[in-house]
Design an enzyme around this catalytic site. Structure first.
Site, PDB file in Angstrom:
ATOM      1  N   GLU A 140       0.883  -1.180   0.000  1.00 61.66           N
ATOM      2  CA  GLU A 140       0.000   0.000   0.000  1.00 61.66           C
ATOM      3  C   GLU A 140       0.910   1.217   0.000  1.00 61.66           C
ATOM      4  O   GLU A 140       1.467   1.585   1.045  1.00 61.66           O
ATOM      5  CB  GLU A 140      -0.876   0.012   1.254  1.00 61.66           C
ATOM      6  CG  GLU A 140      -1.879  -1.130   1.343  1.00 61.66           C
ATOM      7  CD  GLU A 140      -3.031  -0.981   0.380  1.00 61.66           C
ATOM      8  OE1 GLU A 140      -3.122   0.049  -0.319  1.00 61.66           O
ATOM      9  OE2 GLU A 140      -3.853  -1.908   0.318  1.00 61.66           O
ATOM     10  N   CYS A 180      -2.285   9.154   2.175  1.00 58.22           N
ATOM     11  CA  CYS A 180      -1.916   8.567   0.881  1.00 58.22           C
ATOM     12  C   CYS A 180      -2.951   8.940  -0.168  1.00 58.22           C
ATOM     13  O   CYS A 180      -2.652   9.009  -1.347  1.00 58.22           O
ATOM     14  CB  CYS A 180      -1.806   7.066   1.013  1.00 58.22           C
ATOM     15  SG  CYS A 180      -3.217   6.357   1.854  1.00 58.22           S
TER      16      CYS A 180
END
Ligand code: NAD
Length: 526
Positions: free
Chosen positions: A244, A278
């Site tokens: 991720e 993110c």
């Protein structure tokens, strides 16, 4: 019984600072490679018993841990805020509340999601065969996590891994070790079986040692650069990994969008967590005819934000995690200015405050060639560019190495869906930004350099199990036509298989019966 390892403090410690004040708030061990090896061995042993526990038993631990969090909610929110710099309200809204929801969801649903599945094997079922998939736990799951959501990212993955029957070794970020240790303490308080969850604090070397220790899966969340290193090292043991990684997420605002809502969403998506998500809005494309009105709204709303320490309940934008992170933002902003973009508000360190505060910054006349439109900034900047056609908006949004999330704003939902399907990213939201990491049921993960694999939702849980196919033949009285005893007759039989059986049609397959009987008789004679 304790769920965490406590190592004696040596000189080799990590010091944790409050980025809003620069004050030390605690220390944690910088765990050595040998200690990591030992912990992984203990985890493997613990797995032998944990894998045998029933879902109900695992769920009870998770739900009791959830109660502890609820009981200590304000202390935990304050710890998250102190160690990461984010406002207490964001610790609650973006970390604690979503992860509590995730805990109840997987405690209640993991068994259902992982129940054995029958597979329809077509015409073979008429020959007494059946197939099913069962989902086996993997073993030791290593979770290596970042500092930006120091509670919800690792805890969510811990819960999913435990519910799937794995044991866990968690390595939190060296910038937020105390929040990581808190996760271990919560499970220690509910007497989770020894070594089922171990929290090993430390820096990148501790993380690298965990990768080398050959766990059965690595769940990594962090930067692209570290993700690539981990992928290389994990390949030596063929350890499967989920990556991720970073993002450069675009937001597209069409002229028919609700501009009030879109402008509020844009500043929240770009500046919450001081832009250190993110899935932050890192690039904004607005349709030419409304660009000026929209940009004015964005600037006005940005100037009304309050920047201060996270502990102040009226703070909208807190401190950034570190000087290093702030320098990246300064560099990107300087590059925007050099390249001809305009800083409309912000653009500098907040001189009123002592810690690592960067003012929420709105930039216009941005272009995709500029550094701050290509590299992840991970700070409170909102660069705005214009577009004139739907196709151009899609091309601009896709002109990136990343592909984590994107958002499309329009009142025309058909257009919203159409554009969403053309954007190369793991999650696209229409008239929403950023927040779906908080929906436990939906998958989370990226395309391109944003990584691979998924966390959350059914797909996320599936990353934490090994699907095992079990095939049974209830009909062993007859030999299989494809067994040895090859002959002309065998060749004829399989020509027939290719023509008839492989068509998928039972009707056509019936035509094979005489040839099959011939072949079976032949095999019985041999
Ligand atoms: P980072 O890569 O510097 O560190 C992440 C973790 O990896 C830390 O625990 C660190 O100690 C560890 N680590 C460092 N070197 C290692 C090595 N060689 N081997 C094993 N572990 C090692 O990232 P960061 O600065 O903590 O986090 C910010 C990044 O994370 C941003 O790029 C952000 O976009 C990304 N992120 C992605 C997601 C997502 O869901 N895709 C979520 C949050 C953050």
């Amino acid at each position: 019984m304790s769920a965490i390892l406590t190592f004696p403090k040596t000189q080799d410690e990590i010091v944790s600072f409050n980025p809003a004040t620069g004050e030390e708030i605690g220390r944690a061990a910088n765990v050595s490679a040998q200690q990591v090896q030992d912990a992984v061995e203990k985890s493997r042993l613990a797995f032998q018993t944990w894998r045998e526990t029933r879902f109900k038993e695992r769920a009870e631990f998770v739900m009791r841990a959830r109660e502890i969090i609820l009981n200590e909610i304000d202390e935990i929110a304050r710890l998250i805020s102190d160690e990461s710099g984010k406002p207490v309200v964001e610790a609650l809204s973006m970390e604690i509340a979503p992860v509590l929801d995730l805990m109840q969801y997987f405690a209640r649903n993991a068994q259902k999601i992982l129940k054995p599945e029958k597979i329809n094997i077509g015409q073979l079922k008429f020959l007494g065969r059946s197939s099913k998939i069962i989902y086996q736990p993997l073993g030791v799951v290593a979770i290596i996590s970042p500092w930006n959501y120091p509670f919800s990212i690792p805890l969510g993955e811990v819960v999913m891994a435990l519910m799937a029957g794995n044991t866990v070794v968690l390595k939190p970020s060296e910038l937020t070790p105390l929040v990581g240790l808190k996760i271990g303490e919560i499970f220690a308080e509910v007497d989770l079986t020894e070594n089922v969850l171990q929290v090993l604090t430390g820096d990148g070397k501790t993380g690298a040692a965990l990768v080398d220790a050959a766990p059965n899966k690595i769940m990594f969340t962090g930067s692209v650069a570290t993700g690539k290193k981990i992928a290389q090292e994990a390949a030596k043991n063929l350890t499967p990994i989920v990556l991720e990684l970073g993002g450069k997420d675009p937001m597209i605002v069409f002229k028919d969008a609700d501009l009030e809502a879109a402008s509020s969403a844009a500043i929240w998506g770009a500046f919450c967590n001081s832009g250190q998500s993110c899935s932050s809005v890192e690039r904004l494309y607005v349709e030419e005819p409304v660009a000026e009105r929209f940009t004015n709204l964005v600037v006005e709303k940005t100037q009304n934000l309050t920047q201060n320490r996270g502990s102040d309940s009226a703070t909208d934008v807190g401190a950034m995690i570190s000087e290093n992170q702030l320098k990246t933002v300064e560099n990107h902003v300087a590059d925007f200015e050099r390249s001809g973009a305009k800083i409309l508000t912000g653009g500098k360190r907040n001189a009123r405050l002592n810690g690592t505060f960067f003012e929420p910054t709105v930039i216009s006349q941005a272009e995709n060639s500029m550094r701050g439109m290509r590299e992840e900034t991970f700070g409170p900047t909102l660069p705005i560019a214009k577009f004139t056609t739907e196709q151009e908006a899609i091309e601009l949004a896709n002109d990136t190495d990343f592909g984590l999330t994107a958002s499309v704003w329009t009142r025309d939902l058909a257009k919203g869906n159409r554009v969403a399907e053309k954007i190369l990213a793991g999650t696209i939201t229409v008239n929403e930004v950023l927040y779906t990491h908080g929906i436990a049921q939906t998958p989370w993960g990226g395309f391109k350099q944003s990584g691979y694999g998924r966390t959350h939702g059914k797909l996320g849980l599936m990353e934490l199990v090994a699907p095992q196919h079990i095939h049974v033949n209830r009909f062993t009285v007859l030999p299989n036509a494809w067994w040895f005893g090859y002959s002309e007759n065998g060749i004829e039989t399989f020509r027939g298989f290719a023509r008839h059986f492989a068509s998928g049609s039972l009707f056509k397959t019936m035509k094979l019966a005489p040839q099959m009987l011939k072949r079976i008789k032949e095999l019985r004679r041999k």
